[in-house]
Scaffold this motif. Sequence first.
Motif, PDB file in Angstrom:
ATOM      1  N   ILE A 327      19.211 -19.987 -18.515  1.00  0.00           N
ATOM      2  CA  ILE A 327      19.081 -19.622 -17.106  1.00  0.00           C
ATOM      3  C   ILE A 327      18.706 -20.854 -16.291  1.00  0.00           C
ATOM      4  CG2 ILE A 327      18.399 -17.269 -17.657  1.00  0.00           C
ATOM      5  CD1 ILE A 327      15.504 -18.039 -17.002  1.00  0.00           C
ATOM      6  N   ASP A 328      19.009 -20.789 -14.985  1.00  0.00           N
ATOM      7  CA  ASP A 328      18.675 -21.903 -14.097  1.00  0.00           C
ATOM      8  C   ASP A 328      17.166 -22.062 -13.993  1.00  0.00           C
ATOM      9  OD1 ASP A 328      21.317 -22.308 -13.714  1.00  0.00           O
ATOM     10  OD2 ASP A 328      21.383 -21.584 -11.634  1.00  0.00           O
ATOM     11  N   ARG A 329      16.748 -23.302 -13.863  1.00  0.00           N
ATOM     12  CA  ARG A 329      15.317 -23.577 -13.761  1.00  0.00           C
ATOM     13  C   ARG A 329      14.861 -23.373 -12.325  1.00  0.00           C
ATOM     14  NH1 ARG A 329      12.052 -28.561 -16.555  1.00  0.00           N
ATOM     15  NH2 ARG A 329       9.951 -27.928 -15.899  1.00  0.00           N
ATOM     16  N   LEU A 330      13.988 -22.444 -12.140  1.00  0.00           N
ATOM     17  CA  LEU A 330      13.391 -22.178 -10.834  1.00  0.00           C
ATOM     18  C   LEU A 330      11.912 -22.517 -10.874  1.00  0.00           C
ATOM     19  CD1 LEU A 330      14.944 -18.768  -9.684  1.00  0.00           C
ATOM     20  CD2 LEU A 330      15.718 -21.073  -9.166  1.00  0.00           C
ATOM     21  N   ASP A 331      11.417 -22.928  -9.737  1.00  0.00           N
ATOM     22  CA  ASP A 331       9.999 -23.215  -9.572  1.00  0.00           C
ATOM     23  C   ASP A 331       9.218 -21.899  -9.597  1.00  0.00           C
ATOM     24  OD1 ASP A 331       7.553 -23.719  -7.613  1.00  0.00           O
ATOM     25  OD2 ASP A 331       8.208 -25.653  -8.389  1.00  0.00           O
ATOM     26  N   PRO A 332       7.959 -21.869 -10.095  1.00  0.00           N
ATOM     27  CA  PRO A 332       7.162 -20.638 -10.028  1.00  0.00           C
ATOM     28  C   PRO A 332       7.031 -20.083  -8.613  1.00  0.00           C
ATOM     29  CG  PRO A 332       6.110 -22.190 -11.508  1.00  0.00           C
ATOM     30  CD  PRO A 332       7.259 -22.922 -10.875  1.00  0.00           C
ATOM     31  N   ALA A 333       6.954 -20.964  -7.612  1.00  0.00           N
ATOM     32  CA  ALA A 333       6.881 -20.488  -6.228  1.00  0.00           C
ATOM     33  C   ALA A 333       8.185 -19.804  -5.826  1.00  0.00           C
ATOM     34  CB  ALA A 333       6.578 -21.648  -5.290  1.00  0.00           C
ATOM     35  N   GLU A 334       9.323 -20.315  -6.296  1.00  0.00           N
ATOM     36  CA  GLU A 334      10.608 -19.680  -6.012  1.00  0.00           C
ATOM     37  C   GLU A 334      10.699 -18.321  -6.701  1.00  0.00           C
ATOM     38  OE1 GLU A 334      13.247 -23.794  -5.550  1.00  0.00           O
ATOM     39  OE2 GLU A 334      13.290 -22.662  -7.425  1.00  0.00           O
ATOM     40  N   VAL A 335      10.195 -18.262  -7.937  1.00  0.00           N
ATOM     41  CA  VAL A 335      10.187 -16.993  -8.660  1.00  0.00           C
ATOM     42  C   VAL A 335       9.314 -15.978  -7.933  1.00  0.00           C
ATOM     43  CG1 VAL A 335       9.502 -15.867 -10.814  1.00  0.00           C
ATOM     44  CG2 VAL A 335      10.667 -18.085 -10.874  1.00  0.00           C
ATOM     45  N   ARG A 336       8.185 -16.443  -7.423  1.00  0.00           N
ATOM     46  CA  ARG A 336       7.296 -15.544  -6.692  1.00  0.00           C
ATOM     47  C   ARG A 336       7.997 -14.976  -5.461  1.00  0.00           C
ATOM     48  NH1 ARG A 336       3.818 -11.730  -7.311  1.00  0.00           N
ATOM     49  NH2 ARG A 336       2.627 -11.330  -5.412  1.00  0.00           N
ATOM     50  N   ARG A 347      -0.742 -16.820  -5.715  1.00  0.00           N
ATOM     51  CA  ARG A 347      -0.038 -16.781  -6.996  1.00  0.00           C
ATOM     52  C   ARG A 347       0.988 -17.898  -7.097  1.00  0.00           C
ATOM     53  NH1 ARG A 347      -0.727 -12.528 -10.296  1.00  0.00           N
ATOM     54  NH2 ARG A 347      -1.981 -10.774  -9.500  1.00  0.00           N
ATOM     55  N   ALA A 348       1.670 -18.186  -6.004  1.00  0.00           N
ATOM     56  CA  ALA A 348       2.632 -19.282  -6.023  1.00  0.00           C
ATOM     57  C   ALA A 348       1.924 -20.618  -6.237  1.00  0.00           C
ATOM     58  CB  ALA A 348       3.430 -19.292  -4.719  1.00  0.00           C
ATOM     59  N   MET A 349       0.759 -20.791  -5.598  1.00  0.00           N
ATOM     60  CA  MET A 349       0.012 -22.043  -5.747  1.00  0.00           C
ATOM     61  C   MET A 349      -0.467 -22.240  -7.188  1.00  0.00           C
ATOM     62  SD  MET A 349      -2.386 -22.466  -2.377  1.00  0.00           S
ATOM     63  CE  MET A 349      -3.108 -23.935  -3.077  1.00  0.00           C
ATOM     64  N   LEU A 350      -1.121 -21.213  -7.753  1.00  0.00           N
ATOM     65  CA  LEU A 350      -1.642 -21.356  -9.114  1.00  0.00           C
ATOM     66  C   LEU A 350      -0.502 -21.502 -10.119  1.00  0.00           C
ATOM     67  CD1 LEU A 350      -4.010 -21.450 -11.024  1.00  0.00           C
ATOM     68  CD2 LEU A 350      -4.040 -18.938 -11.055  1.00  0.00           C
ATOM     69  N   VAL A 546       1.693 -15.826 -13.817  1.00  0.00           N
ATOM     70  CA  VAL A 546       0.949 -15.607 -12.574  1.00  0.00           C
ATOM     71  C   VAL A 546       1.914 -15.295 -11.439  1.00  0.00           C
ATOM     72  CG1 VAL A 546      -0.508 -16.710 -10.838  1.00  0.00           C
ATOM     73  CG2 VAL A 546      -1.037 -16.997 -13.263  1.00  0.00           C
ATOM     74  N   ALA A 547       3.020 -16.048 -11.346  1.00  0.00           N
ATOM     75  CA  ALA A 547       4.006 -15.816 -10.281  1.00  0.00           C
ATOM     76  C   ALA A 547       4.626 -14.429 -10.400  1.00  0.00           C
ATOM     77  CB  ALA A 547       5.089 -16.886 -10.338  1.00  0.00           C
ATOM     78  N   ARG A 589      -9.806 -13.827 -18.085  1.00  0.00           N
ATOM     79  CA  ARG A 589     -10.908 -13.840 -17.120  1.00  0.00           C
ATOM     80  C   ARG A 589     -10.908 -15.139 -16.311  1.00  0.00           C
ATOM     81  NH1 ARG A 589     -16.140 -11.474 -20.458  1.00  0.00           N
ATOM     82  NH2 ARG A 589     -15.254  -9.417 -20.976  1.00  0.00           N
ATOM     83  N   VAL A 590     -10.628 -16.239 -16.995  1.00  0.00           N
ATOM     84  CA  VAL A 590     -10.603 -17.527 -16.291  1.00  0.00           C
ATOM     85  C   VAL A 590      -9.478 -17.537 -15.259  1.00  0.00           C
ATOM     86  CG1 VAL A 590     -10.397 -20.017 -16.548  1.00  0.00           C
ATOM     87  CG2 VAL A 590     -11.617 -18.681 -18.284  1.00  0.00           C
ATOM     88  N   VAL A 591      -8.310 -17.028 -15.649  1.00  0.00           N
ATOM     89  CA  VAL A 591      -7.197 -16.943 -14.696  1.00  0.00           C
ATOM     90  C   VAL A 591      -7.576 -16.051 -13.519  1.00  0.00           C
ATOM     91  CG1 VAL A 591      -4.811 -16.193 -14.389  1.00  0.00           C
ATOM     92  CG2 VAL A 591      -5.485 -17.376 -16.481  1.00  0.00           C
ATOM     93  N   LYS A 592      -8.202 -14.913 -13.816  1.00  0.00           N
ATOM     94  CA  LYS A 592      -8.604 -13.984 -12.762  1.00  0.00           C
ATOM     95  C   LYS A 592      -9.612 -14.628 -11.820  1.00  0.00           C
ATOM     96  CE  LYS A 592     -10.723  -9.451 -12.036  1.00  0.00           C
ATOM     97  NZ  LYS A 592     -11.330  -8.275 -12.695  1.00  0.00           N
ATOM     98  N   ASN A 593     -10.589 -15.386 -12.354  1.00  0.00           N
ATOM     99  CA  ASN A 593     -11.583 -16.052 -11.504  1.00  0.00           C
ATOM    100  C   ASN A 593     -10.916 -17.080 -10.602  1.00  0.00           C
ATOM    101  OD1 ASN A 593     -13.514 -14.536 -12.846  1.00  0.00           O
ATOM    102  ND2 ASN A 593     -14.049 -16.186 -14.275  1.00  0.00           N
TER     103      ASN A 593
END
Length: 608
Positions: A327-336, A347-350, A546-547, A589-593
């Motif tokens: 599949i084409d490579r998309l940025d996490p922000a693009e996926v979001r 979510r896009a930032m993290l 995350v995205a 938990r760390v991701v959630k924080n």
Amino acid sequence: MKRSRLGISIITLIMVMVFHNWTAVPSLAETDDEYKVAAYDVTVVLNRDGSADVREKIDFTFYDGFNNIMIPIARNEGEEIEINHVYMQRKDKLIECKRLMAGQWDAEVFTGTYSVIDEPDHVKLKIYGSFYRSFGSVTIYYKVKNAIRRYRDVAEYQRTHIPKLWETRISSINIAVRLPEPAGSDEIAFWFHGVFVGAKELIYSQIVNFNVPDTVPGEYVETRIIFPQSQVPDCPVTDDSPNRSRIIAEEMEYQASDKADLLEARENAARRAGQKAYYERMRLRARNALSILSIILTLAAAYYILFMQKKLRHHKKKPIPDVFRDIDRLDPAEVRMLVANGRTGARAMLGKLMELTARGVIGLGTRRGLDNKVRFTFVLPGRPGNLLLNQADSYFIEWMTGLSPSNHEFDPIQLLGFMDSEEKAGTLKAAFDGWVLRVKEAYHGKNILDGSIVKYRNFGIVSGVLLLFLGLFIPIAFSVAMGYLILPSGFLLLTYSLRIRKHTEYGTEQHRIWKTIRLRIRKRTLTRDALPEWMRSCPALLGYGVALGIENEIARWIATSGQNYHDSGDCPICAHFQTGEPKDHGLDRVVKNTLSIMDEAVSSVQDA
């Protein structure tokens, strides 16, 4: 392109026709009256002192709501007019109007008031109030001093009860003049002027009735009565000479005149009636034509949307692959943006920070807060690695570096410092929006519309604007129902056409792929080997998780399969959670924080 040009030509022709009707029909509408007088009843009581008590009841038929009406009252030379009472009928109540004070203009003006404007030969009585559509009624009581002229042989009452100042048709005019005393029919003579058709009679030897079917603008109704001067003994003598013969001679001369002004008034009224009838026919034709056009355009809009749906989504029949390695490579922000209908947020930032960590552009760390909660931190510029960054990545790295200029470490808690003031919030919002704009530009560079789609999209936008215009114009000029049929159709068509870019074959395919990846991860039916290589590392997997909104599932996946997949020494996440301080805290938990801190800051500045 020929079909597109034909569509544009048709739209242009429709616009020309609409503007032609818009300019032609209203010009005829100006010939129509805004109101007319349905009935005009006048009762006059002549007094022995030469004065007259007048009661006028006027019934109006309005073609729209009114808040004031002007009633002219003729005044002869030497007369004085005193307004005693003014009443207006509101629904079933008769309300007495109050005379406006000098300079008064407040909220009580339109609750039932009137003003009097003195002119040399007439008085203008202006009544303010809410006259409901289709009906209104006004009753006026006033006294006319010196209304009678007394001569040696007769007394004369001559008065214009319907002046030429009325600019509308007046129907059913009834004027009753009561003499001070009864008299023989040979002692009384009476006439009326200003109209061709009317009737007059003497009843009870004391009351003279005048009945006129209607008047048109330019006509008037003037009454003239002579009766024994002995009935007004308290009236001053105007001329101590006989005047009966002169008055009768004047009336004979009037009856023999050509009355050209009255003929012209009737001809103008007939012409105006013809224009009104023509306008009504044109209005009916335009209404019918636009009604048919409304239905055609509404059906055309529905057909266009169905056609575009079929054209844009025919590739939905293609099966989703079992593996996603190519599949084409998309940025996490693009996926979001794909899965969240254009939204980005924290979510896009993290997700982007984790993806840059996976590429080796930045480093990963952790820190424990005062509340004993562990969060991720990020070291800038990071370890050596793949530094081939696009414009959005370069902007993002510079932005993160600017947030932590001293130690080159970005801590998400730094974002909370931008919530202290509107100025700081505006700075954070501007930087965030600048990054999102570059992310969208990068995605649109991949999600390019082909030529045929662009053509149909432009046609849909123009058609949607036309429908919205017609939907706003038709209810005002012609038909409310047809206008309200077009308005939602135009809005739907315009909105759909503007969103076509999101529904290209490429965009729809990517949307389906990433939603399927999210679904299969949740169902635990996807293996890392089925993912593209650039997504298999723990930081990349967590960033895309995350995205996609499945960070908990990804965290559990990493915790159970991370050690078996590769050496933890190559994975910054595994290294931290096996040997570092956060080993006693779950990855989820760390991701959630971390996400909670970033989301609090980003969400709070969106309206800055």
